[in-house]
Design a protein around this motif. Structure first.
Motif, PDB file in Angstrom:
ATOM      1  N   THR A   1     111.297 -23.216 -30.254  1.00  0.00           N
ATOM      2  CA  THR A   1     112.578 -22.680 -29.651  1.00  0.00           C
ATOM      3  C   THR A   1     113.906 -23.448 -29.973  1.00  0.00           C
ATOM      4  O   THR A   1     113.725 -24.759 -30.408  1.00  0.00           O
TER       5      THR A   1
ATOM      6  N   SER B   1     114.620 -16.367 -27.045  1.00  0.00           N
ATOM      7  CA  SER B   1     114.163 -17.684 -26.480  1.00  0.00           C
ATOM      8  C   SER B   1     113.117 -18.425 -27.239  1.00  0.00           C
ATOM      9  O   SER B   1     113.364 -19.740 -27.268  1.00  0.00           O
TER      10      SER B   1
ATOM     11  N   GLY C   1     116.723 -16.634 -21.918  1.00  0.00           N
ATOM     12  CA  GLY C   1     116.975 -18.157 -21.703  1.00  0.00           C
ATOM     13  C   GLY C   1     116.727 -18.946 -22.661  1.00  0.00           C
ATOM     14  O   GLY C   1     116.254 -18.612 -23.867  1.00  0.00           O
ATOM     15  N   GLN C   2     117.234 -20.098 -22.297  1.00  0.00           N
ATOM     16  CA  GLN C   2     117.427 -21.251 -23.352  1.00  0.00           C
ATOM     17  C   GLN C   2     116.353 -22.274 -23.058  1.00  0.00           C
ATOM     18  O   GLN C   2     116.365 -23.099 -21.892  1.00  0.00           O
ATOM     19  N   ALA C   3     115.160 -22.464 -23.890  1.00  0.00           N
ATOM     20  CA  ALA C   3     114.290 -23.636 -23.467  1.00  0.00           C
ATOM     21  C   ALA C   3     114.485 -24.867 -23.727  1.00  0.00           C
ATOM     22  O   ALA C   3     115.176 -25.190 -24.856  1.00  0.00           O
TER      23      ALA C   3
ATOM     24  N   GLN D   1     114.307 -23.874 -18.337  1.00  0.00           N
ATOM     25  CA  GLN D   1     115.564 -23.621 -18.729  1.00  0.00           C
ATOM     26  C   GLN D   1     116.678 -24.644 -19.233  1.00  0.00           C
ATOM     27  O   GLN D   1     116.697 -25.787 -18.226  1.00  0.00           O
TER      28      GLN D   1
ATOM     29  N   LYS E   1     119.153 -25.871 -16.449  1.00  0.00           N
ATOM     30  CA  LYS E   1     119.238 -24.936 -15.197  1.00  0.00           C
ATOM     31  C   LYS E   1     118.051 -25.315 -14.366  1.00  0.00           C
ATOM     32  O   LYS E   1     116.972 -25.945 -14.707  1.00  0.00           O
TER      33      LYS E   1
ATOM     34  N   SER F   1     111.255 -20.302 -16.588  1.00  0.00           N
ATOM     35  CA  SER F   1     110.880 -18.817 -16.856  1.00  0.00           C
ATOM     36  C   SER F   1     109.608 -18.672 -17.302  1.00  0.00           C
ATOM     37  O   SER F   1     108.716 -19.507 -18.228  1.00  0.00           O
TER      38      SER F   1
ATOM     39  N   LYS G   1     110.822 -15.820 -12.728  1.00  0.00           N
ATOM     40  CA  LYS G   1     111.623 -16.976 -12.529  1.00  0.00           C
ATOM     41  C   LYS G   1     111.244 -18.066 -11.300  1.00  0.00           C
ATOM     42  O   LYS G   1     111.406 -17.690 -10.281  1.00  0.00           O
TER      43      LYS G   1
END
Length: 443
Positions: free
Chosen positions: A22, A30, A48-50, A67, A70, A74, A87
């Motif tokens: 990632t 992602s 999303g961004q890991a 995330q 955040k 996910s 989520k």
């Protein structure tokens, strides 16, 4: 375990190893999965961004990603890569994530606290708050009996899962060991094989990597480098320890040939054959193949590199769209490569509070809760107290079955005493009768 067939041979090949990576931008996807030896892309996951140390495989069926910045995790089914399954909402941004090898628990670092969920029910079992600053890394031992946490407070804590689950909710659970020999924030940790007998490597910005023993808590080895260490791992045989530096270098420490002293400095100029050079920025993650021949590294220079361990040569470079946050080698689960595979059980809705119903989280209908700790039992006795009660009942039952109880025992003793008196009387009568017969004069 997945096996692949080679065309025409009809023989089962070795298990397929894949690289899971990632980056922090997630412009195209992602997470990407590619075959380790050929470099062929197998799967991509979107949504999303890991964050760093925020990627975990759950029970060979789900992929979890905390995330970046955040407050949710996910979750994807491994085959349904384009459809975000769930989520998992959290009370704050998740700084690190891991799952137990048994597939029963999920651990997440949120600020300075550790959250432990039970996968089968989604219940939040415990919140551990023994770190003083953000938790930076989490990992279970191979047998899921212990887990370790490292934080920006320079501490590494070793926790017994059984002790955590049985802790009195009125008291803060205590870790089994507190390792406080680092002087700057912990950046990474790696747990070897052996369960409670495993050895653990910890990396820190203080330019040291330390090797510990879980069972005794003792420090086995401390290696000082010229740069801060951002990532650490070992091969399965624990012959070599690989340490990723803030300057992009990767240092190989041979544990089997290391001299007897516990502290030593690593000198690159004296051990030039044991340094991997190629990254232009700090190394963020490291992973070794099953046979120990390949090393995977990710870096802030937006590349993932595959190295030959013996020659220290780079075999493949994969360029991503942003700084690499996770890169690991794993054996591909069956569900990853089989389009027909579906998870045995769906993921439940994860609770945000310890006592879900009392804090607004509805209970799951049609299910049941496996209550493992006092926080899930209210005023009910713990398993230890229940075991003591069961032992007392068994002893009482055995006493009653053998002796008949105290009241019945006294009655029985009285009956036996009467019977003894009767037997003595009969014995005297028989003796008198025999004496008369023997002494009677003959006619």
């Amino acid at each position: 375990m997945t096996h692949v067939r080679r065309g025409g041979e009809g023989k089962m090949a070795a298990p397929m190893e894949v690289a899971v990576c990632t980056d922090s931008t997630a412009q195209l996807w992602s997470c990407v999965v590619w075959e380790l030896h050929s470099g062929a892309n197998l799967l991509t996951y979107r949504g999303g961004q890991a964050g760093p140390r925020g990627l975990a495989l759950l029970n060979g069926e789900y992929l979890l990603a905390a995330q970046l910045g955040k407050n949710y995790i996910s979750a994807w089914e491994l085959q349904r890569k384009d459809q975000l399954q769930q989520k998992i909402m959290c009370p704050g941004p998740v700084t690190c994530l891991t799952t137990s090898p048994s597939g029963l628990y999920v651990l997440a670092g949120i600020s300075e606290s550790i959250y432990l969920w039970e996968v089968s029910t989604g219940n939040l079992l415990v919140i551990l708050s023994r770190h003083y600053q953000d938790v930076s890394c989490l990992q279970f031992t191979g047998d899921s009996s212990h887990f370790l946490s490292g934080g920006k407070d320079c501490l590494v804590l070793v926790w017994s899962l059984c002790s955590v689950l049985q802790a009195d909710p009125s008291r803060t659970p205590a870790p089994r060991h507190v390792w406080s020999r680092h002087t700057l924030p912990i950046t990474d940790l790696h747990c070897g094989f052996g369960g409670p007998l495993a050895r653990v490597a910890t990396a820190s910005l203080d330019q040291t990597v330390k090797l510990w023993e879980v069972s005794s808590g003792e420090l086995l080895l401390s290696v000082l480098f010229d740069v801060g260490i951002m990532a650490v791992t070992m091969d399965l045989a624990e012959h070599h320890m690989f340490c990723g530096g803030s300057d992009g270098s990767i240092f190989q420490v041979d544990l089997c040939t290391w001299p007897g002293q516990r502290e030593k400095s690593f000198r690159p100029e004296q051990e030039s054959g044991k340094v991997f050079r190629g990254h232009r920025n700090q190394v963020t993650c490291l992973s070794v193949s099953t046979d120990g021949s390949l090393l995977l590294s990710g870096s802030h220079d937006e590349t993932v590199r595959l190295w030959d361990v013996q020659s220290q040569q780079c075999l493949r470079t994969v360029t991503l769209k942003g700084p690499v946050t996770n890169a690991s080698i794993m054996l591909a689960p069956v569900s990853m490569l089989s389009s027909d595979f579906r998870p045995g059980l769906p993921l439940p809705r994860f609770s945000k509070h310890l006592l879900g119903a009392e804090h607004g989280d509805e209970l799951h209908r049609g299910g049941f809760a496996l209550r493992l700790g006092l926080h899930q039992q209210g005023s009910e006795p713990s398993y230890v107290e229940r075991a003591e009660q069961l032992h007392a009942v068994m002893c009482s039952t055995m006493e009653k079955s053998v002796l008949g109880g105290q009241d019945q025992l006294r009655v029985r003793v009285t009956e036996l005493e009467d019977e003894v008196r009767n037997l003595r009387k009969i014995n005297r009568d028989l003796f008198d009768f025999s004496t008369r017969i023997i002494t009677r004069p003959a006619k």
